[in-house]
Structure formats: structure tokens, C-alpha cells
Design an enzyme around this catalytic site. Structure first.
Site, PDB file in Angstrom:
ATOM      1  N   ASP A 127       9.036  92.238 -20.055  1.00  0.00           N
ATOM      2  CA  ASP A 127       8.584  91.644 -21.658  1.00  0.00           C
ATOM      3  C   ASP A 127       7.374  91.406 -21.482  1.00  0.00           C
ATOM      4  O   ASP A 127       7.057  89.760 -21.301  1.00  0.00           O
ATOM      5  CB  ASP A 127       9.405  91.132 -22.225  1.00  0.00           C
ATOM      6  N   GLU A 132       5.695  95.783 -20.287  1.00  0.00           N
ATOM      7  CA  GLU A 132       4.976  95.728 -21.451  1.00  0.00           C
ATOM      8  C   GLU A 132       3.456  94.753 -21.519  1.00  0.00           C
ATOM      9  O   GLU A 132       3.704  93.821 -21.433  1.00  0.00           O
ATOM     10  CB  GLU A 132       5.955  95.354 -22.699  1.00  0.00           C
TER      11      GLU A 132
END
Length: 599
Positions: free
Chosen positions: A269, A306
Site C-alpha cells: 500500500d 501502489e
């Protein structure tokens, strides 16, 4: 900056496996550490390296334990706990990963160019008695994913987080599988069931911050630093004093999921918030460690980042000076498709929406490649090199929907809610037949009627603050009367997929369309070619774009009027919408739709 222990040459020896048969904890500032095991208290022995151990008492599976520092404060769970059966504030449970249930052998698979499927365990299926879903209830639907043509499932975060329901991005137990989903034993059953069906399993992990509730790491050591500021406050300490152990803590978590639990990859993330100025960036160290674990396990392991930076260096190997990620999410492709299909251009969609921009992201992955970003009010990104020997189209994960792009809307509405099904079908074709590694978000394949809202289960102190903050955020956008309260249990239950609707009119048609697109991708090598130099996109009009993959063309039309190609007839492989074929006029689309042809 002043050199720290994070600057040592760590890449030559990945973090060693943790011993699960002894009690130990890193607490460098504590002069005294006590451990409570099944109610009995013991004094631990301090080591010169900041670790505290209890050599005389073996750690046996099932035992419950907690730590207290310097004889004061709360009893806290183990930062490296593998199980928190009673929640993130309670005692940890000893788990031996080697004893978890596993049946068949799994040799792994490559995820480059595969069809990924993002899944939230709690809402993927209703659980027992209509409560939230579990790993075991999710197993019951894996055959449907195989039938769809999916190659891998990507689980939203399952690291232990406060309460029973949530997205998981406020996790605090980075080694522990969330108890409400079934804990580590049920996760092992899920991974085994997926592998038995030929499905790989990817896990979304959050290393850039921890949630505010149940976060005891700061008590134990310098896990965070005020040297950097992130959207969540102090940064995770990756380059300041004490960061060597912090980096090993994160690497140990990765090793646990990939090696001990047998998963096939991780989605990392918001890696742009991993603030690290050391010579060997944490992501590069992680990539090198995973390469070593691949050799150890004999399986291909995948790291998917990401990143908001639009930098190809993210997917450039460490040997070539990059960060070594295998793939990265290509948000610009999503923005280009979404804004073109829906007409939305507010917020970060402001630079997207035209056919020209859509054609650009379909062939180049990034729209912001060093030029001006209106939303960011600055120059942004770097171009993707189609001829790069270090990465290709399969290095970029593309999607029509994901948890963020749906769940961060006021009411969690999906792209197809209120949209002509032909437009949804066109968007799906551009992504699934495009050059990237495509990913679906649970339920999009049958145009699920359910939203995916943002939901939480915080305590009475934190919960109202989260609700108020959410309402304030959307009030600034003029949506105050529409936002769901994340603390309201109904925000969670209304997000559960309704599997029974897959056979109903409209839903069944879309499901068949997705099956058709994935089958085409498997059948035709041109649609799996990762070479960006072979991808072409032509703007036919403000409302029509033609994507060309070798001899195969994908014609997408968003307009209400008719569209004629004026070309010789081609073999129609698939079509959605009002499509006609004429010897003179070629293909004719009456209104929005998409047609896939081969010449």
C-alpha cells in the site's frame, strides 16, 4: 544525513526466519520486561542488542501471553504476534505456522499478465448467520472465480485490526491474520483451497503506517520517527537510529506471509509514503530479500506496489538502480477509462476524460509523465519507455474498479450504477483486452447491485471522530447529505455481495461478457503480448477509440448517436450493444457499445 544502522549492507543476508518455540521481544529502551503466560508472570532476560528473552520457558502453541515494560503501563500484545483471537488489545496466542493445515503441493505461478481479482473477505460472501464473511465462507465461491477465468485472488488487508469489520488499512498486527475472518488456521485453509484450484493468492499489506487503535509499537521501540510527516502522522522509521530492527520487523512480516503462510505475492500500500533516505531503499532491500526467498521456496513470488509517483523506476530491477517491484498499479489507466466512460472530471479526474488522453494511457500507462498535473498543481511523473529491457506492459496492473475508486466515493457506488451497461462493457473490454495485467474488483463481473462503502468498527471514543471526519470530508465536496456513516453496521452489511443476482437479467449478461473477454485473452496470444511497442490506439472521434493488439481491434464507443467504421468487414469475435455489420459501411454501432474484431 548521519549514517545509521539502516545503511549497513543488509541485502546479502535476508532476515532469518523467526523461531516460534521461544518468547522474545525487542524493547531497546526498557530496562525490565515482564511476560505473562497463561496468567503466570515471568521476568525476561535483557540482551545487549535490545532484545529480551525467556529461555527457560518454551513457547507452546495455544498459550496466551503479553508483555509489560519497566513494571508499568498496560500488558501489551507481541508486536510479532501471529494470532490475536480476542482482539488487538488482548493477549497474543502462540502459533506454529508449520503445524497449520496444508494438503497439496503448490509450485506457484507467474502473475505477470494474469487476471487478478481483488477481494474483501468480510463482504465477499455472507458469513455464518448473516454476519461478515470469513476465509472459510470465501472458499465456497472460489470455483465461480475459476469458472470466470481468474488466475489469482488479491485479498484486501487481513492483518489484525480493531473491531470485527473494516477495510483493514488501519491494521496493527502486521503478522496476525484477523480473528473475525477465522485467524491463521482459516487463512491456511483458504490458501490451500485456492492453490488446489490453480489460483494464486496475493495479500495487500500496509507498511507505511499503523492504525490509531491497538498500536502498541511505539511502547517497544523507535518504530516511528518525527523526521518525516505522512498523512497519518509520524512516519515508520526506515532510516533513523534503530531503523535496522524496524526494517527487519517489516521484512519478517513479509517472510511470514510469503514463506511461512505460502502466499504468492504482496500488494504494498502507498509505497510513496515509505520515507527512506538511506543508501539502500527499503523497497529495494525487500525486493532482494524476496528474490532470495524465491530460491528458498522454489516458487515465484510477486511484489506489487501502489505508488502515486508515476515513476518507472518503481518496476525497474534493483540491479539497474530501481526499486525492484514486479508490478505497480496504474491509476492513470483507471482515471483515463473512468473519466471517458462516465464524463466525471472533478478532483483527480480533471486532466482526464478525452479520447486523446484515453488513447495515451492505453498505450503508455501514465498520463502524467513529467508534465503539469492540474490536481497536484505541479509537474509530475516520468514517461514509460516502451522499449525498456527492465519492464513491460505486464509490469502495470490496470483496472476499471478497485476498493479505493469505489469505496472512497460518498456512497460507495460502482462505475456501473446508473450507467448504460454498454458503457460498462466497453470499459471492461479496454482493460481486459489491453496490454496491462488486468484486475477485477469483486462483483464487477456481474455488475453487482451492492455498493462497496467505507466501514469501520472503532470504539466509542474513536468511532464518532471517524464518522465526523468522513462527513466533513464529503461536505467539502457538496455530498454531506449522501455519505454513509462508516460506523453504522449497515454500511458494512449493504456492501456484502449478493451472489444470487448473478443469474438475473442484466447481471447474467454482464457476467457472460466478462467470461467472454477473459476467454479471448487466453485464446489469442496477441492479447497477452506485453510489448508496449506493438500496442496502438487511434482516436476516431471525441466519442470513439480503437485499440489495436496485432490483428485484433477493440472499438469502444460512448456516444448516443451512430458510429460507422467505413472499413471492410472483419470477423466479429465479441460485441456488446447495438452492433451491425455491412458489406459497404463496415461495422455500425447504434449508441454506446464495444465490438472486438479480427482481420
Amino acid at each position: 544525513m548521519t549514517p545509521t544502522d539502516s545503511d549497513r549492507a543488509r541485502q546479502e543476508s535476508p532476515v532469518a526466519p523467526r523461531r516460534h518455540d521461544r518468547y522474545e521481544v525487542w524493547a531497546p529502551s526498557a530496562s525490565r520486561v515482564q511476560i505473562r503466560i497463561d496468567g503466570a508472570e515471568h521476568e525476561m532476560q535483557a540482551q545487549t542488542d535490545g532484545w529480551h528473552r525467556l529461555p527457560e520457558v518454551p513457547a507452546r502453541p495455544g498459550a496466551r501471553y503479553a508483555f509489560r515494560l519497566d513494571g508499568d503501563g498496560p500488558w501489551a500484545p507481541d508486536p510479532r504476534s501471529l494470532s490475536q483471537p480476542d482482539g488487538v488489545h488482548a493477549d497474543s496466542e502462540v502459533i506454529d505456522p508449520a503445524a497449520l493445515p496444508r494438503q497439496g503441493a503448490w509450485s506457484g505461478r507467474s502473475l505477470r499478465g494474469a487476471v487478478l481479482y481483488e477481494m474483501h473477505v468480510g463482504t465477499f460472501t455472507p458469513g455464518p448467520d448473516g454476519t461478515g464473511g470469513t476465509f472459510d465462507s470465501a472458499i465456497e465461491r472460489l470455483d465461480e472465480l475459476v469458472d470466470l477465468g481468474v488466475d489469482a485472488v488479491e485479498l484486501m488487508p487481513i492483518a489484525a485490526f480493531p473491531g470485527d469489520r473494516g477495510w483493514g488499512y488501519d491494521g496493527v498486527g502486521l503478522y496476525a491474520a484477523h480473528a473475525a475472518y477465522g485467524g491463521p488456521e482459516a487463512l491456511a485453509r483458504f490458501v490451500d483451497a485456492a492453490h488446489t484450484r490453480g489460483l494464486a493468492v496475493v495479500l495487500d499489506v500496509v507498511h507505511n503506517h499503523l492504525g490509531p487503535a491497538g498500536n502498541y509499537l511505539g511502547m517497544f521501540g523507535p518504530y516511528f520517527t518525527d523526521h518525516y510527516e505522512t498523512p497519518w502522522g509520524s512516519a515508520v522509521n526506515l532510516d533513523q537510529p534503530g531503523s535496522g530492527e524496524v526494517r527487519d520487523f517489516l521484512l519478517g512480516s513479509v517472510r511470514h506471509w510469503l514463506v511461512d503462510m505460502g502466499l504468492d505475492g504482496l500488494r504494498l500500500d502507498a509505497v510513496h509514503e515509505l520515507r527512506d533516505s538511506s543508501e539502500h531503499h527499503f523497497l529495494a532491500e525487500l525486493a532482494d530479500a524476496v528474490t532470495a526467498w524465491e530460491a528458498q521456496t522454489g516458487r515465484e513470488l510477486t511484489l506489487i506496489a501502489e505508488s502515486d509517483r508515476n515513476q518507472p523506476a518503481t518496476v525497474t530491477p534493483t540491479a539497474a538502480g530501481g526499486l525492484g517491484m514486479d508490478m505497480q498499479w496504474a491509476d492513470d489507466v483507471h482515471h483515463g477509462v473512468h473519466a471517458w466512460i462516465t464524463g466525471e472530471q472533478q478532483g483527480y479526474y480533471t486532466d482526464f476524460g478525452s479520447s486523446e488522453v484515453l488513447a495515451g494511457v492505453l498505450t503508455g500507462m501514465f498520463h502524467h509523465t513529467g508534465g503539469w498535473s492540474t490536481f497536484r498543481d505541479r509537474e509530475w511523473g516520468a514517461p514509460v519507455d516502451p522499449a525498456s529491457p527492465h519492464y513491460d506492459a505486464h509490469s502495470f496492473v490496470t483496472f476499471v474498479q478497485d476498493h479505493d475508486q469505489v469505496g472512497n466515493r460518498a456512497r460507495g457506488d460502482r462505475i456501473h450504477h446508473g450507467l448504460d451497461p454498454a458503457l460498462h462493457a466497453a470499459a471492461a473490454a479496454l482493460v481486459l483486452l489491453g496490454p496491462g495485467t488486468p484486475m477485477l474488483f469483486q462483483g464487477e463481473e456481474w455488475a453487482a447491485s451492492t455498493p462497496f462503502a467505507y466501514f469501520t468498527d472503532h470504539d466509542d471514543e474513536l468511532g464518532p471522530l471517524v464518522s465526523a471526519g468522513r462527513a466533513e470530508e464529503f461536505a467539502a465536496m457538496g455530498w454531506a447529505d449522501q455519505v454513509f456513516d462508516p460506523q453504522d453496521r449497515e454500511s458494512f452489511t449493504r456492501s456484502m455481495l449478493r451472489w444470487e443476482e448473478r443469474t438475473e437479467d442484466g447481471h447474467a449478461q454482464m457476467l457472460d461478457w466478462y467470461r467472454t473477454l477473459i476467454a479471448l485473452r487466453r485464446e489469442h496470444a496477441e492479447l497477452r503480448d506485453p510489448d508496449l511497442r506493438t500496442v496502438e490506439a487511434q482516436v476516431l472521434s471525441p466519442d470513439a477509440v480503437l485499440l489495436r493488439r496485432g490483428s485484433i481491434e477493440v472499438l469502444a464507443h460512448r456516444g448516443d448517436g451512430g458510429l460507422e467504421t467505413g472499413s471492410a468487414p472483419r470477423e466479429v469475435l465479441a460485441a456488446f450493444g447495438q452492433v451491425g455489420v455491412d458489406e459497404q459501411a463496415g461495422l455500425h454501432l447504434d449508441g454506446p457499445g464495444v465490438v472486438v474484431t479480427r482481420g
